[in-house]
Design a protein around this motif. Sequence first.
Motif, PDB file in Angstrom:
ATOM      1  N   SER A   1       0.796  -1.247   0.002  1.00  0.00           N
ATOM      2  CA  SER A   1      -0.166   0.424   0.177  1.00  0.00           C
ATOM      3  C   SER A   1       1.221   1.123   0.078  1.00  0.00           C
ATOM      4  CB  SER A   1      -0.952  -0.201   1.037  1.00  0.00           C
ATOM      5  OG  SER A   1      -1.182   1.829   1.706  1.00  0.00           O
ATOM      6  N   ARG A   2       0.798   2.280  -0.642  1.00  0.00           N
ATOM      7  CA  ARG A   2       0.812   3.512  -0.831  1.00  0.00           C
ATOM      8  C   ARG A   2       0.597   4.927   0.266  1.00  0.00           C
ATOM      9  NH1 ARG A   2       1.318   3.381  -6.231  1.00  0.00           N
ATOM     10  NH2 ARG A   2      -1.050   3.123  -6.262  1.00  0.00           N
ATOM     11  N   ASP A   3      -0.108   4.005   1.635  1.00  0.00           N
ATOM     12  CA  ASP A   3      -1.096   5.109   2.182  1.00  0.00           C
ATOM     13  C   ASP A   3       0.106   5.819   3.138  1.00  0.00           C
ATOM     14  OD1 ASP A   3      -3.692   5.909   3.559  1.00  0.00           O
ATOM     15  OD2 ASP A   3      -2.434   4.727   4.949  1.00  0.00           O
ATOM     16  N   GLY A   4      -0.194   6.577   3.566  1.00  0.00           N
ATOM     17  CA  GLY A   4       0.517   7.502   5.092  1.00  0.00           C
ATOM     18  C   GLY A   4       2.049   7.372   3.964  1.00  0.00           C
ATOM     19  N   ILE A   5       1.952   7.433   2.640  1.00  0.00           N
ATOM     20  CA  ILE A   5       3.185   7.877   1.379  1.00  0.00           C
ATOM     21  C   ILE A   5       3.118   9.217   0.796  1.00  0.00           C
ATOM     22  CG2 ILE A   5       5.267   7.139   0.628  1.00  0.00           C
ATOM     23  CD1 ILE A   5       4.898   4.186   1.461  1.00  0.00           C
ATOM     24  N   VAL A   6       4.560   9.869   1.176  1.00  0.00           N
ATOM     25  CA  VAL A   6       4.521  11.310   0.283  1.00  0.00           C
ATOM     26  C   VAL A   6       4.391  11.081  -1.708  1.00  0.00           C
ATOM     27  CG1 VAL A   6       5.666  13.504  -0.467  1.00  0.00           C
ATOM     28  CG2 VAL A   6       5.765  12.481   1.933  1.00  0.00           C
ATOM     29  N   PRO A   7       3.752  11.327  -2.642  1.00  0.00           N
ATOM     30  CA  PRO A   7       3.505  10.646  -3.318  1.00  0.00           C
ATOM     31  C   PRO A   7       4.678  11.647  -4.318  1.00  0.00           C
ATOM     32  CG  PRO A   7       1.975  12.173  -3.847  1.00  0.00           C
ATOM     33  CD  PRO A   7       2.435  11.795  -1.641  1.00  0.00           C
ATOM     34  N   ILE A   8       5.165  10.850  -5.615  1.00  0.00           N
ATOM     35  CA  ILE A   8       5.123  11.289  -6.745  1.00  0.00           C
ATOM     36  C   ILE A   8       4.298  11.244  -7.882  1.00  0.00           C
ATOM     37  CG2 ILE A   8       6.695  11.293  -8.496  1.00  0.00           C
ATOM     38  CD1 ILE A   8       9.330  11.700  -6.779  1.00  0.00           C
ATOM     39  N   ALA A   9       4.217   9.883  -8.053  1.00  0.00           N
ATOM     40  CA  ALA A   9       3.417   9.702  -9.197  1.00  0.00           C
ATOM     41  C   ALA A   9       2.686   7.926  -8.726  1.00  0.00           C
ATOM     42  CB  ALA A   9       3.715   9.663 -10.214  1.00  0.00           C
ATOM     43  N   HIS A  10       1.308   7.978  -8.842  1.00  0.00           N
ATOM     44  CA  HIS A  10       0.261   6.632  -8.381  1.00  0.00           C
ATOM     45  C   HIS A  10       0.792   5.825  -9.284  1.00  0.00           C
ATOM     46  CE1 HIS A  10      -2.660   9.031 -10.496  1.00  0.00           C
ATOM     47  NE2 HIS A  10      -3.233   8.118 -10.900  1.00  0.00           N
ATOM     48  N   SER A  11       1.051   6.122 -10.621  1.00  0.00           N
ATOM     49  CA  SER A  11       1.220   5.127 -11.595  1.00  0.00           C
ATOM     50  C   SER A  11       2.581   4.287 -11.163  1.00  0.00           C
ATOM     51  CB  SER A  11       1.178   5.882 -13.008  1.00  0.00           C
ATOM     52  OG  SER A  11      -0.035   6.023 -13.303  1.00  0.00           O
ATOM     53  N   GLN A  12       3.175   4.657 -10.691  1.00  0.00           N
ATOM     54  CA  GLN A  12       5.414   4.149 -10.719  1.00  0.00           C
ATOM     55  C   GLN A  12       5.321   4.133  -9.236  1.00  0.00           C
ATOM     56  OE1 GLN A  12       6.428   5.948 -15.330  1.00  0.00           O
ATOM     57  NE2 GLN A  12       7.640   5.866 -13.112  1.00  0.00           N
ATOM     58  N   ASP A  13       4.976   4.691  -8.434  1.00  0.00           N
ATOM     59  CA  ASP A  13       5.212   4.580  -6.966  1.00  0.00           C
ATOM     60  C   ASP A  13       4.773   3.610  -6.438  1.00  0.00           C
ATOM     61  OD1 ASP A  13       5.837   7.612  -7.202  1.00  0.00           O
ATOM     62  OD2 ASP A  13       4.024   8.129  -5.882  1.00  0.00           O
ATOM     63  N   THR A  14       5.992   2.970  -5.624  1.00  0.00           N
ATOM     64  CA  THR A  14       5.510   1.650  -4.499  1.00  0.00           C
ATOM     65  C   THR A  14       6.949   1.626  -3.516  1.00  0.00           C
ATOM     66  OG1 THR A  14       5.385  -0.554  -3.608  1.00  0.00           O
ATOM     67  CG2 THR A  14       6.955   0.406  -5.972  1.00  0.00           C
TER      68      THR A  14
END
Length: 525
Positions: A235-248
């Motif tokens: 899960s990416r919940d609670g992570i400062v994002p760059i891009a939801h298509s690639q973030d993990t």
Amino acid sequence: MPALRIVMAAMLAALGAGCAADAARPEAEFAHAEAGIRQLQEAMASGRTSSQELVRAYQARIEALDRNGPRLNAYIALNPDALAEAAALDAERRAGRVRGPLHGIPVVLKDNIDATPMATTAGSLALRDLRPRRDAFLVQRLRQAGAVILGKANLSEWANFRSTRSISGWSSAGGQARNPYAPDRSPCGSSSGTAVAVAANLAVVGIGTETDGSILCPAAVTGIVGLKPTVGLVSRDGIVPIAHSQDTAGPMARTVEDAALVLAAIAGADPADPASAAIAGSGSDYAAQLDGTGVVRGLRIGLLRKHVEDVSPAAAAATTAAMEVLRAAGATVVEVDLPTEGQWKKDEFQVLLHEFHAGLERYLREHDAPLQTLEALMAFNREHADAVMPLFGQELFEQAAATGGLDDPGYLAARERARRLAGPEGIDATLRAHQLDVLVAPVTDAAWKIEAGGDPDVAASYSAAAVAGYPSLTVPMGEAGGLPLGLGFYGPAWSEARLLRIGHAFESLLRARRAPKLQDAAAAR
């Protein structure tokens, strides 16, 4: 540019001078050097140590080597509750309850991951007072598994997505993280501090995050194992994002087995992250699926020819030697190229700009951050330019701020093209055409010198997997001039178990990891 180089040269010279006296003193013996999760569990089970003792030992080592000595700058902050958390877990163990392999194990988190009671800075002074109300989903899973959060690791500011001339491992909140094998060399990024901490035995294992290379590259150049999972497995919940298509997010460890144990703890479906709906329940027991070196026999391995040609002669020679070891163990190695190599780059950049703008502002709003827009962050950076922008600017912020929303037709078309070219028409097509089990290539070259003006263009074999959202793994394969090199393993979506099995066999055959000699590193400065 000349002024920037003078600033950077002065900074590095001052840091080097600060270590000269420390170099004369031998590095203190560390009882848990290179110890893995299973070894530490055995030590705690037998009563030879405890989680509290482990936390104290790592805290002392951080004080000696991160805050002093070589001053690696791996950490931004330590968890003030770590000893109390460890004490509670020790009490559970005495009462006969052991949650699993991570029970009592000290873990470091990249500082773009929410973990109470610490701030989540993403390396930026603009977020130094942002204290999340709850843990990120993956941190909840770590704590449920019994892990102790030791602290928050330094990183490339905003995960290397602020400037086209950013310096990997540098942040206004944490300063310059340094490669423990040679402190004038880059730790790559953006999961720089996590990689340095794990490589230098400042934590047992760690969590990094990746959009394109941010786990693979720092793990490779610091001589550790790094796994970027399929997008959605963690899960990416609670992570400062760059891009939801690639973030993990993904594990960083000194061995494949430890990476597998951590992945099993953090993988799992989360209603807050729609990408995780593709999996059911908890992650697999990846460590239980690790076999011996016999798994290599009969494998068809695709060596990505272009990425061998892109690296230095020393790195290419190390790759050739690694392929000979795999052949001797019974694998067939076929030289191949991705038919779409690099064709996704322009589209990927547009995707990152659009998704960063939308995703970051959503994160800031949901966290009641004092600054809630990209425009406000840029204004903060301009107002505090001496501290925030002494070495590079914020060109990527400016470009992202100029993008439209996520319903923009150009963005939607770019996202579809990028994933198709990297995934189905790139990795998948190559595996199918040559009947391959896995693709491999040197992850990048040996670590480069830290210099003002930004990172140089370096070889990188991880981009296709990152853009496709597919898993990738790096395992130490040797060195060039005393600096570590990593071999990358790439496969289709959801092939983590296969990559870990192959990577574990490769690790067992080569045994290439060498711990850094931190006294020598300090003396070299």
